[in-house]
Design a protein around this motif. Structure first.
Motif, short mmCIF file in Angstrom:
data_model
loop_
_atom_site.label_atom_id
_atom_site.label_comp_id
_atom_site.label_asym_id
_atom_site.label_seq_id
_atom_site.Cartn_x
_atom_site.Cartn_y
_atom_site.Cartn_z
N PHE A 74 -21.17 44.79 52.71
CA PHE A 74 -22.50 44.53 52.37
C PHE A 74 -23.41 45.60 53.08
O PHE A 74 -24.21 46.35 52.70
CB PHE A 74 -22.81 43.13 51.88
CG PHE A 74 -24.47 43.10 51.63
CD1 PHE A 74 -24.51 43.48 50.34
CD2 PHE A 74 -25.29 42.63 52.57
CE1 PHE A 74 -25.94 43.29 49.83
CE2 PHE A 74 -26.68 42.63 52.01
CZ PHE A 74 -27.01 42.85 50.92
N ILE A 75 -23.24 45.32 54.26
CA ILE A 75 -24.22 45.98 55.60
C ILE A 75 -23.93 47.54 55.35
O ILE A 75 -24.77 48.36 55.10
CB ILE A 75 -24.05 45.58 56.64
CG1 ILE A 75 -24.40 44.01 56.84
CG2 ILE A 75 -24.47 46.34 57.84
CD1 ILE A 75 -24.06 43.41 58.25
N ALA A 76 -22.35 47.77 55.16
CA ALA A 76 -22.33 49.42 55.04
C ALA A 76 -22.87 50.24 53.80
O ALA A 76 -23.18 51.14 53.72
CB ALA A 76 -20.83 49.53 55.20
N TYR A 77 -22.54 49.18 52.70
CA TYR A 77 -22.77 49.60 51.29
C TYR A 77 -24.41 49.76 51.32
O TYR A 77 -25.08 50.57 50.72
CB TYR A 77 -22.62 49.06 50.30
CG TYR A 77 -22.83 49.38 48.88
CD1 TYR A 77 -22.23 50.62 48.28
CD2 TYR A 77 -23.78 48.74 48.29
CE1 TYR A 77 -22.48 50.99 47.26
CE2 TYR A 77 -23.94 49.32 46.72
CZ TYR A 77 -23.54 50.48 46.34
OH TYR A 77 -23.77 50.80 45.26
N SER A 78 -25.15 48.93 51.89
CA SER A 78 -26.61 48.75 51.73
C SER A 78 -27.25 49.99 52.99
O SER A 78 -28.03 50.71 52.16
CB SER A 78 -27.34 47.63 52.51
OG SER A 78 -26.87 46.37 51.61
N GLY A 79 -26.37 50.17 53.68
CA GLY A 79 -26.88 51.37 54.64
C GLY A 79 -26.49 52.86 53.83
O GLY A 79 -27.41 53.75 53.98
N LEU A 80 -25.58 52.87 53.17
CA LEU A 80 -25.20 53.81 52.43
C LEU A 80 -26.27 54.25 51.16
O LEU A 80 -26.84 55.28 51.06
CB LEU A 80 -23.81 53.94 51.79
CG LEU A 80 -23.18 54.99 51.21
CD1 LEU A 80 -22.79 56.03 52.17
CD2 LEU A 80 -22.17 54.57 50.49
N ARG A 81 -26.64 53.29 50.66
CA ARG A 81 -27.43 53.68 49.68
C ARG A 81 -28.97 53.53 50.06
O ARG A 81 -29.93 54.36 49.45
CB ARG A 81 -27.58 52.00 48.61
CG ARG A 81 -26.34 51.75 47.78
CD ARG A 81 -26.09 52.96 47.07
NE ARG A 81 -26.98 53.19 45.94
CZ ARG A 81 -26.96 53.97 45.09
NH1 ARG A 81 -26.10 54.98 44.96
NH2 ARG A 81 -27.92 54.06 44.06
N LEU A 82 -29.43 52.94 51.11
CA LEU A 82 -30.61 53.14 51.89
C LEU A 82 -30.75 54.64 52.28
O LEU A 82 -32.06 55.17 52.48
CB LEU A 82 -30.96 52.36 52.81
CG LEU A 82 -31.29 50.94 52.38
CD1 LEU A 82 -31.38 50.01 53.68
CD2 LEU A 82 -32.53 50.69 51.77
N SER A 83 -29.67 55.41 52.72
CA SER A 83 -29.67 56.60 53.06
C SER A 83 -29.52 57.66 52.06
O SER A 83 -29.75 58.95 52.26
CB SER A 83 -28.68 56.79 53.92
OG SER A 83 -27.40 56.90 53.37
#
Length: 177
Positions: A74-83
């Protein structure tokens, strides 16, 4: 600038500790922070023989590991989407790095998925460990304050932190940095 402000905040807190009664600090440390720290970081007892309690403990341990992995994803995907990226961008980058046919990409992607699983579990465990460290640090800080507040050391330390913080901020304003 941030350093001076931080020192002022710490100094103000330490000066305020002199006005706070010790039993209030003890209540905060013993009844709130230690209980919260034990809830998020329980003590594990090892038992040699197989009992139903250890089976239940194994189930909860596995559930906790799965939770860490999901949290890490979830944290990795959120970071991916936020970037501003997506999973298809990652796959396109991966296929551009690995030369060859699609079946070569799939064969290389299998070990890469295991590496991603390990990285996600590390990321999830780190997200869990940070609050544990914060609670333990707060408990240690309050214990130190409780030991040294009767002699007035905390008030003097607070005044020095406040003075140094104000001096740093004044210097930064004066220099115009």
């Amino acid at each position: 600038m941030l350093f001076g402000t931080s020192l002022e905040i710490i100094g103000t807190f330490l000066l305020a500790v002199e006005a706070i009664k010790l039993h209030n600090l003890r209540f905060l440390r013993e009844k709130i922070l230690k209980v919260a720290a034990l809830k998020i970081n329980p003590v594990i007892y090892f038992i040699d023989k197989e009992t139903p309690e250890t089976k239940r403990g194994e189930i909860w341990f596995n559930v906790l590991l799965i939770f860490f992995i999901v949290l890490g994803f979830f944290i990795a995907y959120s970071g991916l989407r936020l970037s501003g990226h997506s999973l298809s961008d990652v796959w396109n980058l991966f296929t551009s790095i690995v030369p060859g046919h699609l079946w070569v990409d799939i064969l290389v992607a299998i070990p890469a998925a295991f590496v991603l699983l390990i990285l996600a579990s590390v990321l999830g465990t780190t997200a869990y460990t940070i609050p544990v460290i914060i609670f333990d640090g707060a408990i240690a800080m309050l214990s130190f304050i409780e030991r040294h507040t009767a002699s007035g050391v905390i008030g003097i330390l607070g005044f020095l932190f406040f003075l140094i913080g104000a001096a740093v901020k004044s210097y930064v304003y004066w220099v115009g940095v």
